[in-house]
Design an enzyme around this catalytic site. Structure first.
Site, PDB file in Angstrom:
ATOM      1  N   ARG A 132       4.750  -8.267  -0.268  1.00  0.00           N
ATOM      2  CA  ARG A 132       4.332  -7.220  -1.198  1.00  0.00           C
ATOM      3  C   ARG A 132       5.327  -6.075  -1.023  1.00  0.00           C
ATOM      4  NH1 ARG A 132      -1.882  -6.127  -0.150  1.00  0.00           N
ATOM      5  NH2 ARG A 132      -1.189  -6.287   2.018  1.00  0.00           N
ATOM      6  N   GLU A 161     -10.700  -0.236  -5.069  1.00  0.00           N
ATOM      7  CA  GLU A 161     -10.127   0.360  -3.863  1.00  0.00           C
ATOM      8  C   GLU A 161      -8.891   1.181  -4.222  1.00  0.00           C
ATOM      9  OE1 GLU A 161      -9.165  -3.015  -1.409  1.00  0.00           O
ATOM     10  OE2 GLU A 161      -7.300  -3.428  -2.478  1.00  0.00           O
ATOM     11  N   HIS A 181      -2.349  -0.769  -5.663  1.00  0.00           N
ATOM     12  CA  HIS A 181      -2.344   0.169  -4.530  1.00  0.00           C
ATOM     13  C   HIS A 181      -1.239   1.209  -4.713  1.00  0.00           C
ATOM     14  CE1 HIS A 181      -4.323   0.516  -0.476  1.00  0.00           C
ATOM     15  NE2 HIS A 181      -3.579   1.604  -0.598  1.00  0.00           N
ATOM     16  N   ASP A 220       0.840  -1.214   0.000  1.00  0.00           N
ATOM     17  CA  ASP A 220       0.000   0.000   0.000  1.00  0.00           C
ATOM     18  C   ASP A 220       0.868   1.256   0.000  1.00  0.00           C
ATOM     19  OD1 ASP A 220      -2.007  -1.926   0.347  1.00  0.00           O
ATOM     20  OD2 ASP A 220      -1.936  -1.711   2.525  1.00  0.00           O
ATOM     21  N   ASN A 275     -17.488  -5.962  -2.616  1.00  0.00           N
ATOM     22  CA  ASN A 275     -16.648  -5.782  -1.433  1.00  0.00           C
ATOM     23  C   ASN A 275     -16.370  -4.310  -1.172  1.00  0.00           C
ATOM     24  OD1 ASN A 275     -15.718  -8.583  -2.764  1.00  0.00           O
ATOM     25  ND2 ASN A 275     -15.624  -8.712  -0.537  1.00  0.00           N
TER      26      ASN A 275
END
Length: 346
Positions: free
Chosen positions: A319, A222, A286, A43, A185
């Protein structure tokens, strides 16, 4: 409201106008970034502030703390000291997982948005809502951080990935949320802000995941990120499950449009950035935007360097934060290309 450089916003010409002196001082001798830029930071937020420092935050694998580092160069973030700004509480709604921190300078105050859930295990840990902490001084690295409060939206539901930006004199918040009555979601929303944690108007629903590449594993839109270039606003976002299927989509609006009108935004029919088996980069997304020391646009994102994952992808720690330059197509839209392989950025 005060203009700022933040995780998900980079306005046209702003970097050169406000940080040109700092860029000029370091451009000639800046080291070359090496991918992954920072390991085990998802992120990813990287931005060049007006003080000449690159700031970076992101989710840690333990999801238990908010962190921040800074460096005079983009490459220097790899080894920069990292400070823990705040840790999750012992009990209550912020005692479990902490997700996706976002650092913003709003009206002269450093504010970090983040999503959090309660501890205790089971499904309740995914009762995720958005909160913010605030710094008591002008230096985000040395000040004391305390809880500012919880974001108020029309629904008490799964909420995360809030980002703030100023457009034509109005400060907005963009975020992801599950809206009751819509079987997804999360969707993308936008609203002007009255305060950092209260909306000034009814939110506009900008995007619902419906395309095949948005609903693989989960129906997800998102992590909005705004880029203003060439008379247009580009809002990238991430879609699908957080494994190799994770990818980036994009909404586009004219700079002079009413951005609170969902019809002003056009969704790209295909992902604008996706996994590259050839380069061994999987699940890119992200993202955020910044510039390098020469003022060239940089895409910041996280991804893994392998495809196979055991168990829940959210608990696979690898990640990594990655960076690469990107260009523009003849019509002025960004061309992110393919994720570049590990190694020095060329």
């Amino acid at each position: 409201m005060t203009m700022d450089f933040t995780r998900r916003l980079f306005l046209a010409g702003a970097g050169a106008a406000t940080a040109s002196g700092a860029l000029a001082r370091v451009a000639a001798k800046a080291p070359v970034p090496v991918n992954p830029l920072v390991r085990q930071r998802a992120d990813a937020q990287v931005f060049l502030h007006t003080d000449g420092y690159y700031y970076m935050t992101g989710s840690v694998p333990e999801y238990d703390r908010l962190v921040l580092r800074r460096s005079r160069t983009l490459a220097g973030l790899s080894t920069a000291n990292e400070r823990v700004l705040w840790r999750h509480e012992k009990t209550g709604p912020m005692s479990g997982f902490l997700w996706a921190p976002e650092l913003h300078l709003i009206d002269g105050r450093w504010i970090m948005y983040f999503a959090a859930g309660p501890s205790g295990g089971g499904e309740d840990v995914f009762r995720i809502r958005t909160f913010a902490v605030v710094c008591d001084g002008p230096d985000a690295m040395t000040g004391t951080w305390t809880v500012l409060g919880q974001l108020t939206t029309p629904w008490d539901s799964f909420t995360l990935d809030s980002t703030s930006f100023v457009h034509r004199g109005t400060r907005y918040l963009a975020w992801a949320q599950r809206e009751p009555g819509i079987e997804t979601n999360s969707n993308l929303y936008l609203a002007p802000l009255a305060t950092p944690l209260t909306l000034a108007a009814k939110p506009a629903r900008l995007a619902v995941p419906t395309l095949d590449w948005e609903i693989r594993g989960f129906k997800v839109a998102e992590a909005p990120a705004l880029l203003a270039r060439n008379g247009k606003l580009f809002m990238t976002y991430s879609a699908s499950a957080t494994d190799a299927r994770y990818c980036m989509g994009m909404l586009t609006a004219r700079d002079d449009a009413d951005i609170m009108d969902p019809a002003a935004w056009t969704k790209s029919p295909q992902p604008v950035f996706k996994s590259s088996p050839a380069h061994k980069v999987f699940g890119p997304g992200h993202n955020s935007f910044t510039v390098d020391e020469r003022g060239r646009d940089i895409l910041v994102y996280h991804a893994r360097d392998y495809e196979a994952i055991k168990g829940d992808p959210l608990f696979d720690p690898n990640r990594h934060t990655r960076v690469q330059r990107f260009t523009y197509k003849p019509d002025g839209t960004p061309d992110f290309g393919e994720p570049v392989a590990n190694g020095p950025l060329r």
